[in-house]
Design a protein around this motif. Structure first.
Motif, mmCIF file in Angstrom:
data_model
loop_
_atom_site.group_PDB
_atom_site.id
_atom_site.type_symbol
_atom_site.label_atom_id
_atom_site.label_comp_id
_atom_site.label_asym_id
_atom_site.label_seq_id
_atom_site.Cartn_x
_atom_site.Cartn_y
_atom_site.Cartn_z
ATOM 1 N N ARG A 137 -14.436 1.205 -16.068
ATOM 2 C CA ARG A 137 -12.984 2.022 -14.887
ATOM 3 C C ARG A 137 -12.094 0.782 -14.459
ATOM 4 N NH1 ARG A 137 -17.600 5.737 -11.821
ATOM 5 N NH2 ARG A 137 -18.064 6.666 -13.607
ATOM 6 N N PRO A 138 -10.970 1.243 -14.970
ATOM 7 C CA PRO A 138 -9.579 0.014 -14.467
ATOM 8 C C PRO A 138 -9.945 0.739 -12.633
ATOM 9 C CG PRO A 138 -9.079 2.312 -14.821
ATOM 10 C CD PRO A 138 -10.552 2.078 -15.182
ATOM 11 N N VAL A 139 -8.782 -0.466 -12.444
ATOM 12 C CA VAL A 139 -9.273 -0.717 -10.788
ATOM 13 C C VAL A 139 -8.170 0.326 -10.170
ATOM 14 C CG1 VAL A 139 -7.771 -2.222 -8.766
ATOM 15 C CG2 VAL A 139 -8.303 -3.350 -10.899
ATOM 16 N N ARG A 140 -8.958 0.551 -9.337
ATOM 17 C CA ARG A 140 -7.908 1.818 -8.897
ATOM 18 C C ARG A 140 -6.624 1.374 -8.129
ATOM 19 N NH1 ARG A 140 -13.417 2.493 -6.438
ATOM 20 N NH2 ARG A 140 -14.774 4.196 -7.642
ATOM 21 N N ARG A 141 -6.175 2.912 -7.631
ATOM 22 C CA ARG A 141 -4.651 2.633 -7.205
ATOM 23 C C ARG A 141 -3.819 3.147 -6.167
ATOM 24 N NH1 ARG A 141 -0.319 -0.652 -11.673
ATOM 25 N NH2 ARG A 141 -1.546 -1.375 -13.010
ATOM 26 N N PRO A 142 -3.329 3.058 -5.356
ATOM 27 C CA PRO A 142 -2.812 1.318 -4.764
ATOM 28 C C PRO A 142 -4.473 0.568 -4.651
ATOM 29 C CG PRO A 142 -2.993 2.733 -2.705
ATOM 30 C CD PRO A 142 -2.909 4.051 -3.977
ATOM 31 N N GLN A 143 -3.948 -0.457 -5.181
ATOM 32 C CA GLN A 143 -5.808 -1.365 -4.245
ATOM 33 C C GLN A 143 -4.759 -2.133 -3.535
ATOM 34 O OE1 GLN A 143 -5.265 -4.605 -7.880
ATOM 35 N NE2 GLN A 143 -6.915 -5.515 -6.920
ATOM 36 N N GLN A 144 -6.552 -1.495 -3.110
ATOM 37 C CA GLN A 144 -6.858 -3.084 -1.405
ATOM 38 C C GLN A 144 -7.010 -4.063 -1.725
ATOM 39 O OE1 GLN A 144 -5.393 -1.244 0.947
ATOM 40 N NE2 GLN A 144 -5.311 0.253 -0.696
ATOM 41 N N LEU A 181 7.599 -5.099 -12.799
ATOM 42 C CA LEU A 181 7.916 -5.147 -11.365
ATOM 43 C C LEU A 181 7.503 -3.884 -10.471
ATOM 44 C CD1 LEU A 181 9.556 -6.041 -8.116
ATOM 45 C CD2 LEU A 181 11.484 -4.805 -9.184
ATOM 46 N N THR A 182 7.635 -2.172 -11.325
ATOM 47 C CA THR A 182 7.477 -1.635 -10.742
ATOM 48 C C THR A 182 5.711 -1.639 -11.131
ATOM 49 O OG1 THR A 182 8.928 0.014 -12.213
ATOM 50 C CG2 THR A 182 7.701 1.301 -12.324
ATOM 51 N N ASP A 183 5.223 -1.445 -11.905
ATOM 52 C CA ASP A 183 4.339 -1.725 -12.107
ATOM 53 C C ASP A 183 2.890 -2.785 -10.849
ATOM 54 O OD1 ASP A 183 1.064 -1.685 -14.014
ATOM 55 O OD2 ASP A 183 1.187 -3.978 -13.990
ATOM 56 N N ILE A 184 3.984 -3.532 -10.377
ATOM 57 C CA ILE A 184 3.148 -4.377 -9.392
ATOM 58 C C ILE A 184 2.854 -3.759 -8.331
ATOM 59 C CG2 ILE A 184 3.607 -6.737 -8.085
ATOM 60 C CD1 ILE A 184 1.880 -7.084 -10.612
ATOM 61 N N LEU A 185 4.507 -2.820 -7.783
ATOM 62 C CA LEU A 185 4.676 -2.099 -6.830
ATOM 63 C C LEU A 185 3.837 -1.080 -6.766
ATOM 64 C CD1 LEU A 185 8.933 -2.505 -6.351
ATOM 65 C CD2 LEU A 185 6.813 -3.681 -5.457
ATOM 66 N N ASP A 186 3.624 -0.775 -7.587
ATOM 67 C CA ASP A 186 2.561 0.251 -7.898
ATOM 68 C C ASP A 186 0.903 0.349 -7.746
ATOM 69 O OD1 ASP A 186 1.856 3.695 -8.853
ATOM 70 O OD2 ASP A 186 0.652 2.552 -10.259
ATOM 71 N N ARG A 187 0.650 -1.101 -8.061
ATOM 72 C CA ARG A 187 -0.842 -1.246 -8.166
ATOM 73 C C ARG A 187 -0.993 -1.709 -6.030
ATOM 74 N NH1 ARG A 187 -4.290 -5.007 -12.566
ATOM 75 N NH2 ARG A 187 -5.544 -5.384 -10.655
ATOM 76 N N PHE A 188 0.041 -2.583 -5.869
ATOM 77 C CA PHE A 188 -0.294 -3.092 -4.570
ATOM 78 C C PHE A 188 0.295 -2.665 -3.356
ATOM 79 C CE2 PHE A 188 -1.474 -5.981 -7.768
ATOM 80 C CZ PHE A 188 -2.888 -6.883 -6.673
ATOM 81 N N ARG A 189 1.222 -1.777 -3.458
ATOM 82 C CA ARG A 189 1.956 -0.740 -2.863
ATOM 83 C C ARG A 189 1.978 -1.801 -1.528
ATOM 84 N NH1 ARG A 189 1.681 4.655 -3.149
ATOM 85 N NH2 ARG A 189 1.002 5.227 -5.765
#
Length: 243
Positions: A76-83, A162-170
């Protein structure tokens, strides 16, 4: 000795890493009977930085699990937002991600960036020493064991990166507070304090300035400010809509 056969299925989000023949449903794979599941997954091309959970016959297992014959594995992929526990969220980017680094700094995100190629071992060591999340499109770098944490940058377009990194890590955003050149913090400055960096027209046209506390670079609302403002507005708007 017979090699155990297992069945592995990757989530669609991870298909970019695996060969085409392994993308459609579960595929059979023979293992050596000793390697961990984490090693097996990486040998198929998927960095563990992109794996959120491994499930064997429906139950989650650690990457150290050694698969047995007949087991069905779901990756499975990393859960978002990733802690990212254990340290303040901050990033380290490799030499190929300069535009992304500047845009993250524009948003006030603590972002180290190497403008020269210092090599994968040095980058991994720096990630560990400063406890920064390594962002890269280099799969080999992301597989290095000494990394503190890492993430693959999926797109080649800075806007999408940028959009992806902001979505992934918040990450928390604080626009206009960091130097886009060196990552230092900005302070308000007077015209006189930055006069040596201004041309005549700039001195006459602007009266609000900022200066980096570390490298001394001066900032003002110049010709490119509208473009930068648009980047900030999209990021902040996306955060508000995304919750």
């Amino acid at each position: 000795m017979n090699r155990p056969e297992i069945h592995v299925e990757f989530a669609p989000e991870l298909h970019v890493f695996v060969p085409g023949e392994r993308r459609a449903g579960a595929t059979a794979l023979r293992t050596d009977g000793a390697s961990s599941l984490g090693h097996v997954v990486e040998s198929l091309g998927v960095p563990l930085t992109e794996v959120g959970a491994l499930a064997v016959d429906g139950r989650e297992v650690p990457t150290a699990h050694v698969p047995a014959a007949g087991e069905s594995v779901t990756v499975r992929p990393v859960r978002r937002p990733q802690q990212v526990p254990g340290a303040p969220l901050r990033f380290l980017l490799d030499v190929h991600l300069g535009t992304l680094a500047r845009r993250l700094r524009l948003l006030g995100v603590d972002t180290a960036y190497e403008s020269t190629d210092i090599g994968d071992p040095a980058l991994a060591a720096l990630s560990a020493a400063e406890r920064r999340v390594m962002l890269s499109r280099d799969r080999g770098l992301l597989r290095r064991r000494e990394l503190w944490a890492g993430a693959f940058v999926y797109s080649t377009r800075p806007e999408d990166q940028l959009t992806d990194i902001l979505d992934r890590f918040r990450p928390d955003l604080a626009p206009w507070t960091r130097c886009t050149a060196c990552n230092g913090l900005l302070r308000r400055a007077t015209r006189d304090e930055v006069a040596d960096q201004l041309k005549g027209g700039t001195q006459r046209s602007y009266d609000v300035f900022a200066q980096c506390r570390d490298c001394g670079r001066a900032y003002w609302k110049g010709a490119h400010h509208e473009q930068l403002e648009a980047i900030v507005e999209r990021a902040v708007s996306g955060r508000t809509q995304g919750g």
